[in-house]
Design a protein around this motif. Structure first.
Motif, PDB file in Angstrom:
ATOM      1  N   LYS A  52      -1.956   2.131  -9.765  1.00  0.00           N
ATOM      2  CA  LYS A  52      -0.511   2.113  -9.578  1.00  0.00           C
ATOM      3  C   LYS A  52      -0.040   0.779  -9.023  1.00  0.00           C
ATOM      4  O   LYS A  52       1.052   0.302  -9.355  1.00  0.00           O
ATOM      5  N   ASN A  93       1.169   4.047  -2.948  1.00  0.00           N
ATOM      6  CA  ASN A  93       0.827   5.429  -2.601  1.00  0.00           C
ATOM      7  C   ASN A  93       1.875   6.420  -3.132  1.00  0.00           C
ATOM      8  O   ASN A  93       1.538   7.501  -3.612  1.00  0.00           O
ATOM      9  N   ILE A  94       3.149   6.041  -3.033  1.00  0.00           N
ATOM     10  CA  ILE A  94       4.219   6.971  -3.427  1.00  0.00           C
ATOM     11  C   ILE A  94       4.728   6.722  -4.842  1.00  0.00           C
ATOM     12  O   ILE A  94       5.534   7.493  -5.355  1.00  0.00           O
ATOM     13  N   SER A 136       5.126   9.598  -8.002  1.00  0.00           N
ATOM     14  CA  SER A 136       4.701  10.842  -7.344  1.00  0.00           C
ATOM     15  C   SER A 136       5.052  12.083  -8.167  1.00  0.00           C
ATOM     16  O   SER A 136       4.488  13.158  -7.957  1.00  0.00           O
ATOM     17  N   PRO A 165       0.430  11.916  -4.788  1.00  0.00           N
ATOM     18  CA  PRO A 165       0.377  10.718  -3.937  1.00  0.00           C
ATOM     19  C   PRO A 165      -1.030  10.507  -3.383  1.00  0.00           C
ATOM     20  O   PRO A 165      -1.739  11.449  -3.044  1.00  0.00           O
ATOM     21  N   GLY A 166      -1.416   9.258  -3.330  1.00  0.00           N
ATOM     22  CA  GLY A 166      -2.729   8.918  -2.803  1.00  0.00           C
ATOM     23  C   GLY A 166      -3.811   8.797  -3.846  1.00  0.00           C
ATOM     24  O   GLY A 166      -4.931   8.392  -3.522  1.00  0.00           O
ATOM     25  N   THR A 167      -3.525   9.140  -5.104  1.00  0.00           N
ATOM     26  CA  THR A 167      -4.520   9.018  -6.166  1.00  0.00           C
ATOM     27  C   THR A 167      -4.195   7.819  -7.050  1.00  0.00           C
ATOM     28  O   THR A 167      -3.034   7.484  -7.258  1.00  0.00           O
ATOM     29  N   ALA A 185       0.831  -1.211   0.000  1.00  0.00           N
ATOM     30  CA  ALA A 185       0.000   0.000   0.000  1.00  0.00           C
ATOM     31  C   ALA A 185       0.863   1.257   0.000  1.00  0.00           C
ATOM     32  O   ALA A 185       0.560   2.226  -0.698  1.00  0.00           O
ATOM     33  N   ILE A 186       1.951   1.240   0.759  1.00  0.00           N
ATOM     34  CA  ILE A 186       2.843   2.402   0.801  1.00  0.00           C
ATOM     35  C   ILE A 186       3.538   2.592  -0.540  1.00  0.00           C
ATOM     36  O   ILE A 186       3.665   3.713  -1.039  1.00  0.00           O
ATOM     37  N   ASN A 206      -4.413   4.683  -6.539  1.00  0.00           N
ATOM     38  CA  ASN A 206      -3.567   3.683  -5.875  1.00  0.00           C
ATOM     39  C   ASN A 206      -3.756   2.284  -6.461  1.00  0.00           C
ATOM     40  O   ASN A 206      -2.789   1.528  -6.594  1.00  0.00           O
TER      41      ASN A 206
END
Length: 358
Positions: free
Chosen positions: A323, A307-308, A311, A316-318, A303-304, A320
């Motif tokens: 990605k 998230n990154i 970038s 970040p956070g879109t 997940a991390i 996910n």
């Protein structure tokens, strides 16, 4: 006298490099077929450094006047065919089509073609080396390698035989080889193609972009306006299907200007080499530390990363989930050609195409 010396040097190079024996073996294939061809095509591998060391003027011709250099080797090969009786069906020198395949170019700035520089030198008709990433490939189609023409006046001596043989040269369009307005040099009558002697070859068109173009997706501009444009590469015969989308290649070729609906600079490829990108052969300490800190959960680590990931392109956070799928696809990707069933196909449905395209 200079031309005679170049022919002597070409023969010596062919003998020393093993090219002469390969040429004899290729001639045996044509001779055994017992079929008469309009064009007999031969590839000759050329190491420019060895040629320059042997005879500098011939090496200069190969690097800066490749079409004239091909004519020198054509004359040498024709004499060899006739002297050694290699191909019984061969009648004229124009039937021999010599393609010089270069192993490399000198490591000098004047031989490098930077796709980001303007203007591109496409008028010198000489070899350059360039690098680029393949973004598009067409299917394999046919082009005319060579054709035989006859004088339409039956009383003319050139109404038979192989006096008029036209072959494709780097940078030439199809109309340069096949056209209906050619005239006989002897009687000025129109020439007609003998279609049963037309020789076809394979052709493929590839689009490449400079590696620097990828910075555009990261908002990199040095505070100056810029524009990146793809470059068209023509692959012919043994080079077709040698390039894959997404890979970076070094290409030796001859720039040319093709005029269709609009004028475009293209490259006639002579040789291509896959660039092996150097990547770290291990896992970084930061990566190991992140894996250790998230070992209590089976999802935190991925997940991390999702998230990154990317970038520089999207916040970040879109996206996910998208990605994460792309990361999984990258895991399945290697520098070895795999079967299509090993690839991870991704279908994306969205209303916001800008970020997804990036």
């Amino acid at each position: 006298m200079s031309n005679l010396k170049m022919k002597e040097a070409a023969l010596i190079y062919l003998d020393r490099s093993g090219g002469l024996q390969k040429f004899i073996d290729d001639c045996k294939y044509y001779n055994d077929s017992k079929q008469s061809y309009a064009v007999y095509r031969f590839n000759i591998l050329i190491n420019p450094s060895d040629v320059v060391e042997l005879y500098a003027e011939l090496g200069n011709h190969i690097l800066h006047h490749p079409l004239k250099a091909a004519q020198v080797f054509q004359s040498v090969c024709f004499i060899a065919v006739k002297t050694l009786s290699l191909i019984g069906q061969l009648q004229t020198e124009t039937q021999i089509n010599i393609v010089l395949k270069l192993t490399h170019l000198p490591s000098l700035p004047s031989y490098c073609l930077d796709l980001c520089e303007f203007p591109l030198d496409y008028t010198s008709q000489r070899f350059y080396i360039m690098q680029g990433i393949v973004i598009a490939i067409t299917t394999v189609t046919k082009y005319t390698q060579g054709a035989r023409f006859l004088c339409s006046d039956e009383a003319c001596p050139f109404s038979k035989g192989f006096q008029y043989v036209r072959v494709h040269v780097p940078g030439a369009t199809e109309s340069a080889t096949i056209r209906n307005d050619f005239l006989c040099n002897l009687c000025s009558s129109s020439l007609q193609e003998d279609r049963k002697f037309r020789v076809l070859g394979d052709k493929q068109i590839v689009e490449i972009i400079a590696t620097e173009a990828l910075h555009a997706f990261q908002g990199y501009s040095k505070n100056q306006p810029f524009r990146f444009q793809s470059l068209t590469i023509f692959l012919r015969d043994e080079l077709v299907n040698k390039m894959n989308i997404g890979n970076k290649y070094k290409i030796i070729g001859i720039p040319t200007c093709v005029k269709t609906s609009q004028t475009a600079v293209c490259i006639e490829a002579n040789s291509i080499t896959l660039c092996n990108l150097k990547v770290p052969s291990g896992i970084s300490d930061n990566f190991r530390c992140l894996l250790s800190l998230t070992s209590s959960s089976c999802w935190k680590f991925t997940a991390i990363l999702a998230n990154i990931f990317a970038s520089h392109i999207v916040p970040p956070g879109t996206y996910n989930l998208l990605k994460l799928c792309l990361l999984m696809s990258l895991v399945e990707t290697s520098d070895r050609n795999k079967e299509s069933e090993d690839c991870l196909d991704i279908l994306i449905i969205t209303s916001d195409t800008l970020l997804v395209d990036r």
